[in-house]
Design a protein around this motif. Structure first.
Motif, PDB file in Angstrom:
ATOM      1  N   TYR A  90       0.844  -1.203   0.000  1.00  0.00           N
ATOM      2  CA  TYR A  90       0.000   0.000   0.000  1.00  0.00           C
ATOM      3  C   TYR A  90       0.875   1.247   0.000  1.00  0.00           C
ATOM      4  CZ  TYR A  90      -3.537   3.426   1.260  1.00  0.00           C
ATOM      5  OH  TYR A  90      -4.371   4.522   1.253  1.00  0.00           O
ATOM      6  N   ARG A  91       1.865   1.283   0.868  1.00  0.00           N
ATOM      7  CA  ARG A  91       2.743   2.451   0.956  1.00  0.00           C
ATOM      8  C   ARG A  91       3.537   2.640  -0.337  1.00  0.00           C
ATOM      9  NH1 ARG A  91       3.560   4.375   6.201  1.00  0.00           N
ATOM     10  NH2 ARG A  91       2.578   3.100   7.829  1.00  0.00           N
ATOM     11  N   LEU A  92       4.042   1.531  -0.896  1.00  0.00           N
ATOM     12  CA  LEU A  92       4.830   1.616  -2.129  1.00  0.00           C
ATOM     13  C   LEU A  92       3.984   2.124  -3.291  1.00  0.00           C
ATOM     14  CD1 LEU A  92       7.428   1.093  -3.741  1.00  0.00           C
ATOM     15  CD2 LEU A  92       6.689  -1.279  -4.021  1.00  0.00           C
ATOM     16  N   ASN A  93       2.814   1.550  -3.481  1.00  0.00           N
ATOM     17  CA  ASN A  93       1.965   1.950  -4.597  1.00  0.00           C
ATOM     18  C   ASN A  93       1.385   3.353  -4.411  1.00  0.00           C
ATOM     19  OD1 ASN A  93       1.428  -0.329  -6.730  1.00  0.00           O
ATOM     20  ND2 ASN A  93       1.554  -1.367  -4.752  1.00  0.00           N
ATOM     21  N   HIS A  94       1.139   3.729  -3.167  1.00  0.00           N
ATOM     22  CA  HIS A  94       0.669   5.092  -2.900  1.00  0.00           C
ATOM     23  C   HIS A  94       1.764   6.101  -3.245  1.00  0.00           C
ATOM     24  CE1 HIS A  94      -0.409   8.676  -0.485  1.00  0.00           C
ATOM     25  NE2 HIS A  94      -1.648   8.317  -0.818  1.00  0.00           N
ATOM     26  N   ALA A  95       2.997   5.787  -2.889  1.00  0.00           N
ATOM     27  CA  ALA A  95       4.119   6.664  -3.221  1.00  0.00           C
ATOM     28  C   ALA A  95       4.316   6.760  -4.729  1.00  0.00           C
ATOM     29  CB  ALA A  95       5.385   6.156  -2.539  1.00  0.00           C
ATOM     30  N   LEU A  96       4.187   5.630  -5.423  1.00  0.00           N
ATOM     31  CA  LEU A  96       4.290   5.633  -6.878  1.00  0.00           C
ATOM     32  C   LEU A  96       3.202   6.503  -7.503  1.00  0.00           C
ATOM     33  CD1 LEU A  96       5.117   1.878  -7.549  1.00  0.00           C
ATOM     34  CD2 LEU A  96       6.463   3.802  -8.401  1.00  0.00           C
ATOM     35  N   LEU A  97       1.986   6.366  -7.010  1.00  0.00           N
ATOM     36  CA  LEU A  97       0.867   7.135  -7.554  1.00  0.00           C
ATOM     37  C   LEU A  97       1.072   8.634  -7.325  1.00  0.00           C
ATOM     38  CD1 LEU A  97      -1.947   7.157  -8.852  1.00  0.00           C
ATOM     39  CD2 LEU A  97      -2.915   6.906  -6.560  1.00  0.00           C
ATOM     40  N   MET A  98       1.525   9.014  -6.144  1.00  0.00           N
ATOM     41  CA  MET A  98       1.748  10.429  -5.846  1.00  0.00           C
ATOM     42  C   MET A  98       2.852  11.002  -6.737  1.00  0.00           C
ATOM     43  SD  MET A  98      -0.461  11.386  -3.592  1.00  0.00           S
ATOM     44  CE  MET A  98      -1.555  10.302  -4.539  1.00  0.00           C
ATOM     45  N   ASN A 104       6.718  13.775 -10.848  1.00  0.00           N
ATOM     46  CA  ASN A 104       8.057  13.657 -10.281  1.00  0.00           C
ATOM     47  C   ASN A 104       8.656  12.343 -10.788  1.00  0.00           C
ATOM     48  OD1 ASN A 104      10.370  13.584  -8.746  1.00  0.00           O
ATOM     49  ND2 ASN A 104       9.358  13.945  -6.787  1.00  0.00           N
ATOM     50  N   TYR A 105       9.057  12.353 -12.040  1.00  0.00           N
ATOM     51  CA  TYR A 105       9.464  11.107 -12.692  1.00  0.00           C
ATOM     52  C   TYR A 105      10.766  10.522 -12.137  1.00  0.00           C
ATOM     53  CZ  TYR A 105       5.711  12.261 -15.899  1.00  0.00           C
ATOM     54  OH  TYR A 105       4.475  12.560 -16.438  1.00  0.00           O
ATOM     55  N   PRO A 106      11.734  11.331 -11.683  1.00  0.00           N
ATOM     56  CA  PRO A 106      12.905  10.705 -11.045  1.00  0.00           C
ATOM     57  C   PRO A 106      12.521   9.859  -9.833  1.00  0.00           C
ATOM     58  CG  PRO A 106      13.390  12.978 -11.622  1.00  0.00           C
ATOM     59  CD  PRO A 106      11.927  12.782 -11.864  1.00  0.00           C
ATOM     60  N   ARG A 107      11.638  10.388  -8.974  1.00  0.00           N
ATOM     61  CA  ARG A 107      11.200   9.613  -7.802  1.00  0.00           C
ATOM     62  C   ARG A 107      10.372   8.402  -8.228  1.00  0.00           C
ATOM     63  NH1 ARG A 107      10.307   9.228  -2.524  1.00  0.00           N
ATOM     64  NH2 ARG A 107       8.242   8.671  -1.732  1.00  0.00           N
ATOM     65  N   PHE A 108       9.520   8.589  -9.216  1.00  0.00           N
ATOM     66  CA  PHE A 108       8.703   7.473  -9.693  1.00  0.00           C
ATOM     67  C   PHE A 108       9.595   6.345 -10.213  1.00  0.00           C
ATOM     68  CE2 PHE A 108       6.610   5.164 -13.093  1.00  0.00           C
ATOM     69  CZ  PHE A 108       5.392   4.818 -12.525  1.00  0.00           C
ATOM     70  N   LEU A 109      10.603   6.702 -11.012  1.00  0.00           N
ATOM     71  CA  LEU A 109      11.486   5.684 -11.574  1.00  0.00           C
ATOM     72  C   LEU A 109      12.293   4.997 -10.481  1.00  0.00           C
ATOM     73  CD1 LEU A 109      12.558   4.320 -14.120  1.00  0.00           C
ATOM     74  CD2 LEU A 109      14.298   6.105 -14.269  1.00  0.00           C
ATOM     75  N   TYR A 110      12.732   5.771  -9.490  1.00  0.00           N
ATOM     76  CA  TYR A 110      13.475   5.171  -8.375  1.00  0.00           C
ATOM     77  C   TYR A 110      12.616   4.142  -7.643  1.00  0.00           C
ATOM     78  CZ  TYR A 110      15.717   4.695  -3.837  1.00  0.00           C
ATOM     79  OH  TYR A 110      16.286   4.179  -2.694  1.00  0.00           O
ATOM     80  N   LEU A 111      11.368   4.510  -7.380  1.00  0.00           N
ATOM     81  CA  LEU A 111      10.475   3.602  -6.658  1.00  0.00           C
ATOM     82  C   LEU A 111      10.137   2.368  -7.512  1.00  0.00           C
ATOM     83  CD1 LEU A 111       8.054   6.232  -5.082  1.00  0.00           C
ATOM     84  CD2 LEU A 111       9.678   4.776  -3.842  1.00  0.00           C
ATOM     85  N   ARG A 112       9.927   2.574  -8.799  1.00  0.00           N
ATOM     86  CA  ARG A 112       9.611   1.437  -9.676  1.00  0.00           C
ATOM     87  C   ARG A 112      10.805   0.499  -9.768  1.00  0.00           C
ATOM     88  NH1 ARG A 112       6.379  -2.446 -11.033  1.00  0.00           N
ATOM     89  NH2 ARG A 112       6.585  -3.136 -13.195  1.00  0.00           N
ATOM     90  N   ASN A 113      11.989   1.043  -9.897  1.00  0.00           N
ATOM     91  CA  ASN A 113      13.190   0.223  -9.937  1.00  0.00           C
ATOM     92  C   ASN A 113      13.367  -0.532  -8.625  1.00  0.00           C
ATOM     93  OD1 ASN A 113      15.932  -0.377 -11.289  1.00  0.00           O
ATOM     94  ND2 ASN A 113      16.534   0.423  -9.298  1.00  0.00           N
TER      95      ASN A 113
END
Length: 402
Positions: A90-98, A104-113
């Motif tokens: 939940y926390r991971l996917n919520h962070a990705l969605l935000m 904020n694609y750098p943060r999104f890519l970091y979280l996806r990686n």
């Protein structure tokens, strides 16, 4: 005389009523590809925020239900801490969605990686991925490793992370993907179409052309050179226009971006992979374009002499172009008892040679870049010899009046 005849043939091809509608079709196809298909292309990594929101709502309801029932520990039967795992996702996917909604694609890519590191099961368990492949598990694992290598490159270098860069939609990345998928087949079909009538169209003016003060073989050569330059100009124009349209939407990209390549078929781990820059990939790949265009144009001269009909020439050349797709399976590593790497049709889709995908698909290591260049050159030499002999047998008078 040579220059005048060359110019004459080029202008005939340029003004051909047959080619102009085809060019318009290519233009419409190019705009559709660059403005509709590529921007809306769905891949394994395509992010669907609406689906994630629904997932988060459902997961939140489930978590509250577990809290109410007191089921926040481990499942005694399996030993799995379901509540804790749900909280993590939940926390991971919520962070990705935000991050995605904030662009904020750098943060999104970091979280996806982060979510994919060591989690190859995310790909191999997806039954929708490569559903029609004879070896879906192998293909999913291959795609996972390529994706992880791309993400590592994006995160460890100083590229501005944008939506287009992350999803391979920049101008250079789109060109790279085009050349390593079906781009070569499209390019070669264009050359086949433009050259399929270069002999048959002259039969309408046989009495005039019969008196041209040039040898028959030289005429055939000049026709080939004229069509070669015309095809090359059209194809260069198509590629430049496509890169320009994609660059206007998602940016041009970077020549030092890394392209994953497969260098071995031994462990099927990351040890079998390496990277090259996109500049090297494009340089190695585009070298083969004029070779293959010339090969098919000269082949069309042979077919033109034999059949004297543009549609038969187009049919037989197209069948040869797609022969590797139509008649060769992924388990085929020999043809007539000879290694498949010795046959020219193996290299028609040359982008897959440079990045090692052809070896991966056939599970072999015999298909190499230099061997491909040598095989194509030898094939051109054989075609030239056959054409020279055939031009003596089917001379000008026999071609026009037989």
């Amino acid at each position: 005389m040579n220059r005048n005849y060359l110019k004459h043939e080029f202008l005939i091809t340029l003004r051909s009523r047959r080619n102009i509608p085809f060019l318009l079709f290519i233009g419409v196809l190019l705009l559709s590809y660059c403005l509709i298909l590529l921007p809306n292309e769905k891949t394994k990594e395509t992010y669907e925020p609406d689906e994630v929101r629904t997932y988060l709502v459902d997961l939140e309801v489930e978590q509250k239900f577990r809290e109410k029932k007191g089921n926040t520990g481990i499942v005694h039967f399996t030993g799995m801490p379901v509540y804790a795992m749900n909280d993590y996702y939940y926390r991971l996917n919520h962070a990705l969605l935000m991050a995605y909604e904030d662009k904020n694609y750098p943060r999104f890519l970091y979280l996806r990686n982060f979510s994919l590191v060591g989690n190859e099961y995310e790909y191999t368990s997806d039954e929708k991925l490569f559903a029609l492949s004879p070896f879906p598990g192998k293909d999913r694992s291959h795609l996972y490793k390529q994706t992880m290598m791309r993400y590592e490159d994006y995160l460890t270098n100083d590229y501005p992370i944008t939506y287009g860069l992350m999803y391979e939609k920049t101008g250079l990345q789109s060109l790279q993907k085009f050349l390593q998928t079906n781009g070569f087949l499209f390019i070669l079909f264009c050359a086949i179409f433009f050259s399929s009538d270069m002999l048959s169209r002259d039969r309408k003016n046989r009495s005039v052309l019969q008196g041209v003060p040039l040898s028959w073989y030289r005429q055939l050569n000049l026709k080939s050179v004229s069509t070669f330059f015309y095809s090359l100009l059209v194809i260069i124009g198509i590629l430049i226009a496509g890169v320009a349209v994609m660059s206007l939407q998602f940016g041009f990209g970077y020549f030092d971006l890394h392209v994953p390549i497969m260098i071995a078929q031994e462990t099927f781990t990351f040890e079998d992979y390496d990277v090259i820059s996109i500049a090297v990939f494009l340089g190695k790949t585009l070298i083969a374009v004029p070779l293959l265009i010339f090969l098919f144009i000269r082949l069309n001269v042979i077919f033109g002499l034999l059949f004297r009909n543009e549609w038969l020439v187009l049919l037989f050349s197209s069948l040869l172009l797609f022969s590797d797709r139509l008649f060769v399976a992924r388990t085929t590593r020999e043809i007539f008892g000879k290694d498949i790497s010795l046959f020219p049709q193996t290299y028609f889709d040359f982008g897959k040679i440079v990045n090692g995908d052809k070896n991966f698909l056939l599970n072999t290591e015999t298909i190499t870049y230099m061997k491909g260049i040598v095989v194509l050159l030898v094939t051109i030499a054989v075609i030239e010899l056959v054409l020279f002999i055939l031009s003596k047998i089917i001379n000008k008078r026999r071609f026009y009046f037989a």
